[in-house]
Design a protein around this motif. Structure first.
Motif, PDB file in Angstrom:
ATOM      1  N   THR A 176     -19.242  -4.276  -7.984  1.00  0.00           N
ATOM      2  CA  THR A 176     -18.200  -5.197  -8.434  1.00  0.00           C
ATOM      3  C   THR A 176     -18.090  -5.161  -9.951  1.00  0.00           C
ATOM      4  OG1 THR A 176     -18.621  -6.620  -6.533  1.00  0.00           O
ATOM      5  CG2 THR A 176     -17.432  -7.590  -8.370  1.00  0.00           C
TER       6      THR A 176
ATOM      7  N   ARG B 200     -13.310   7.191   1.108  1.00  0.00           N
ATOM      8  CA  ARG B 200     -13.917   5.947   1.596  1.00  0.00           C
ATOM      9  C   ARG B 200     -14.632   5.282   0.428  1.00  0.00           C
ATOM     10  NH1 ARG B 200     -14.172   5.347   7.069  1.00  0.00           N
ATOM     11  NH2 ARG B 200     -13.426   7.128   8.255  1.00  0.00           N
ATOM     12  N   LEU B 201     -14.173   4.100   0.066  1.00  0.00           N
ATOM     13  CA  LEU B 201     -14.728   3.376  -1.073  1.00  0.00           C
ATOM     14  C   LEU B 201     -15.430   2.117  -0.600  1.00  0.00           C
ATOM     15  CD1 LEU B 201     -14.975   2.974  -4.176  1.00  0.00           C
ATOM     16  CD2 LEU B 201     -12.854   1.657  -4.045  1.00  0.00           C
ATOM     17  N   LEU B 202     -16.664   1.965  -1.045  1.00  0.00           N
ATOM     18  CA  LEU B 202     -17.442   0.767  -0.754  1.00  0.00           C
ATOM     19  C   LEU B 202     -17.762   0.087  -2.071  1.00  0.00           C
ATOM     20  CD1 LEU B 202     -19.077  -1.111   1.093  1.00  0.00           C
ATOM     21  CD2 LEU B 202     -20.989   0.495   0.893  1.00  0.00           C
ATOM     22  N   VAL B 203     -17.357  -1.176  -2.192  1.00  0.00           N
ATOM     23  CA  VAL B 203     -17.641  -1.954  -3.397  1.00  0.00           C
ATOM     24  C   VAL B 203     -18.697  -2.996  -3.043  1.00  0.00           C
ATOM     25  CG1 VAL B 203     -16.714  -3.392  -5.243  1.00  0.00           C
ATOM     26  CG2 VAL B 203     -15.284  -1.608  -4.195  1.00  0.00           C
TER      27      VAL B 203
ATOM     28  N   ILE C 229     -19.497   4.819  -3.660  1.00  0.00           N
ATOM     29  CA  ILE C 229     -20.084   3.485  -3.634  1.00  0.00           C
ATOM     30  C   ILE C 229     -20.124   3.008  -5.075  1.00  0.00           C
ATOM     31  CG2 ILE C 229     -22.093   2.089  -3.064  1.00  0.00           C
ATOM     32  CD1 ILE C 229     -22.823   4.192  -0.958  1.00  0.00           C
TER      33      ILE C 229
ATOM     34  N   ARG D 268     -14.891  -6.634  -4.079  1.00  0.00           N
ATOM     35  CA  ARG D 268     -15.309  -6.325  -2.704  1.00  0.00           C
ATOM     36  C   ARG D 268     -14.097  -6.164  -1.781  1.00  0.00           C
ATOM     37  NH1 ARG D 268     -19.644 -10.181  -3.690  1.00  0.00           N
ATOM     38  NH2 ARG D 268     -21.539  -8.981  -4.073  1.00  0.00           N
TER      39      ARG D 268
ATOM     40  N   THR E 284     -12.815  -2.681  -1.002  1.00  0.00           N
ATOM     41  CA  THR E 284     -13.501  -1.777  -0.070  1.00  0.00           C
ATOM     42  C   THR E 284     -12.505  -1.364   1.003  1.00  0.00           C
ATOM     43  OG1 THR E 284     -15.713  -2.688  -0.420  1.00  0.00           O
ATOM     44  CG2 THR E 284     -15.287  -1.643   1.710  1.00  0.00           C
ATOM     45  N   SER E 285     -12.298  -0.067   1.134  1.00  0.00           N
ATOM     46  CA  SER E 285     -11.240   0.409   2.025  1.00  0.00           C
ATOM     47  C   SER E 285     -11.301   1.929   2.112  1.00  0.00           C
ATOM     48  CB  SER E 285      -9.875  -0.029   1.477  1.00  0.00           C
ATOM     49  OG  SER E 285      -8.831   0.306   2.384  1.00  0.00           O
TER      50      SER E 285
ATOM     51  N   ASP F 236      -6.944  -0.504   6.180  1.00  0.00           N
ATOM     52  CA  ASP F 236      -7.941  -1.496   6.553  1.00  0.00           C
ATOM     53  C   ASP F 236      -7.713  -1.904   7.990  1.00  0.00           C
ATOM     54  OD1 ASP F 236      -6.844  -2.421   3.512  1.00  0.00           O
ATOM     55  OD2 ASP F 236      -8.993  -2.102   3.715  1.00  0.00           O
TER      56      ASP F 236
END
Lengths: 115, 115
Positions: free
Chosen positions: A15, A111-114, A12, A83, A86-87, A38
């Motif tokens: 931005t 798993r990346l969350l921006v 996580i 953002r 995120t993917s 995605d």
């Protein structure tokens, strides 16, 4: 035989931050690839590398940087995360390329969350 | 750009039934591959069929290739609950403009096998 590994498995970030996703393979495969997955788009190729110090753009390279100083490592860097990045990111490797492409072997994904 | 496109997007069957998934593509290819992805995991190679082959078998898998129609099908016979996964076709385009190589993946078919 560890095969192909990715780290971290989950990330996580915020931005604007720089993020590096690591990929390591133990087979000495010449080719390595980075994909993002995605919903609605399937897998899309970001960058690939035919050998150490040889890299090339895939379908969606903007905002990403890669390097390949050693055959076994292929890190992917998001220079300033957005953002839309995120993917789920998959690294893959293949022994052969060009007109003799064979199987690609995939890592478990990051798993990346921006935010 | 998407080369392979799977059909249907989702398929639900009962254990023991056969499952057929189709893949259509746009340009001439050197080979076509099928991959499987369990939820939350990386892709795993199932089978590769070359452009000069028409049919190939591997265990309960049967793949056909019709280059005149630019299409392929994956048949899983006597399905099991453990076959539940997403299935992707991937194509290696013929003469992609250099010695480097790229696979282009479709968006996948989600197969659910109900016990």
């Amino acid at each position: 035989d560890a095969g192909i590994t990715q780290s971290p498995r989950y990330k996580i970030t915020e931005t604007g931050r720089q993020v590096t996703l690591m990929c390591h393979q133990t087979w000495s495969h010449s080719y390595m690839f980075w994909y993002r997955q995605d919903l609605g788009h399937g897998l899309r190729l970001i960058y690939y590398s035919a050998a150490a110090d040889i890299t090339d753009k895939g379908e969606v390279p903007d905002g990403y940087v890669v390097s390949r100083s050693k055959t076994e490592n292929f890190p992917l860097t998001l220079e300033s995360a957005t953002r839309s990045q995120t993917s789920v990111y998959f690294c893959a490797s293949s022994e052969l390329g060009g007109r003799h492409q064979e199987t690609q072997y995939f890592g478990p994904g990051t798993r990346l969350l921006v935010l | 750009s998407q080369q392979g496109e799977e059909d249907p997007q989702a398929l639900s069957i009962q254990e023991g039934e056969n499952a057929t998934m189709n893949c259509s593509y746009k340009t001439s290819i050197n080979n076509l591959q099928w991959y499987r992805q369990n939820s939350g995991r990386g892709l795993v190679h199932l089978i590769l069929i070359r452009s000069n082959e028409r049919e190939k078998h591997s265990g309960r898998l049967r793949v056909t290739l019709d280059t005149s129609k630019k299409s392929s099908s994956l048949l899983i016979t006597a399905s099991r609950a453990a076959d539940t996964a997403s299935y992707f076709c991937a194509t290696e385009e013929e003469d992609s403009g250099g010695s480097n190589y790229k696979l282009t993946f479709g968006k996948g078919t989600l197969l659910t096998v109900n016990p």
